[in-house]
Design an enzyme around this catalytic site. Sequence first.
Site, PDB file in Angstrom:
ATOM      1  N   TYR A 162      64.745 -39.802  61.570  1.00 36.64           N
ATOM      2  CA  TYR A 162      64.379 -39.510  62.959  1.00 36.64           C
ATOM      3  C   TYR A 162      65.350 -38.505  63.564  1.00 36.64           C
ATOM      4  CZ  TYR A 162      63.334 -40.450  67.904  1.00 36.64           C
ATOM      5  OH  TYR A 162      63.003 -40.330  69.234  1.00 36.64           O
ATOM      6  N   SER A 209      65.853 -35.550  71.184  1.00 37.23           N
ATOM      7  CA  SER A 209      66.514 -36.834  71.401  1.00 37.23           C
ATOM      8  C   SER A 209      68.020 -36.639  71.331  1.00 37.23           C
ATOM      9  CB  SER A 209      66.085 -37.831  70.314  1.00 37.23           C
ATOM     10  OG  SER A 209      66.936 -38.956  70.268  1.00 37.23           O
TER      11      SER A 209
END
Length: 275
Positions: A151, A138
């Site tokens: 995350y 990401s």
Amino acid sequence: MRFAGKRAVVTGGASGIGRATALRLADEGASVVVADIDAEGGAALAAASQGRIVFRHTDVTQPDQIEALMQAADAAGGLDILFNNAGAGGAREPIDQIAPEDWDRTMALLLRSVALGIRYAAPLMAQRGGGAIVNTSSVSALGAGYAPTAYSTAKAGVLHLTKMAAANLAGSRIRVNAVVPGFVLTGIFTRNLDLDAGRREQADAMIARAAAGAQPIPRAGRPEDIAAAVAFLASDDAAFVTGTHILVDGGLTIGTRGSWDPAEPSLLTALAAMA
């Protein structure tokens, strides 16, 4: 038909990026095993695929289920491609508030599952003379402000794991790469919020509007954008590519907004105007 005769495993394949990638690989000739905890979504995808996709209920936070998934795919005709994609938003608290068990749960889903997917797939691929592994990271791996701390940390770990695994497995002719999505409309962060369906749709629409103005390409990313990059990395077109990543973010990480938005001059432009 770049993947004719190939078998692929896609984790988190019942929706979003995983679903789009499973369809892309199948459309190009692969037999695809989709793994997910979403039994309804996975079964619907398999039923609509005319036999090109099969679904296997798998919780990737459980190591024995990951191993069983890879063994089942191999027993059905071999394992050539693995897309480690399963994930969710995870714990949202900042580092000074997060509970240890929430940290561990997020890491198990987003980082350990990738490591164990590689661990159990690699020996099977090596027996077939090689393979291709693609991991989902990401833009949050590249800097602060894109996603919650746990995350983002896990996704940064995925990038480094990708390099380490590529080095470890080069002798087995297994390529390992990652794809790095920007703002993609998958609902990953609203899905685990306590919202009814209507409010979740409103939140997703708000995210879509914000994403459209957040980077030089004036639209939010689509799962199909990521699927195209994954298909490239998994194919022989990328036969000389390993240990790296493809950034698919619409230009989000190019630089400050002033570097690409004329309505917001950069600091250098502002200083020049003052001279």
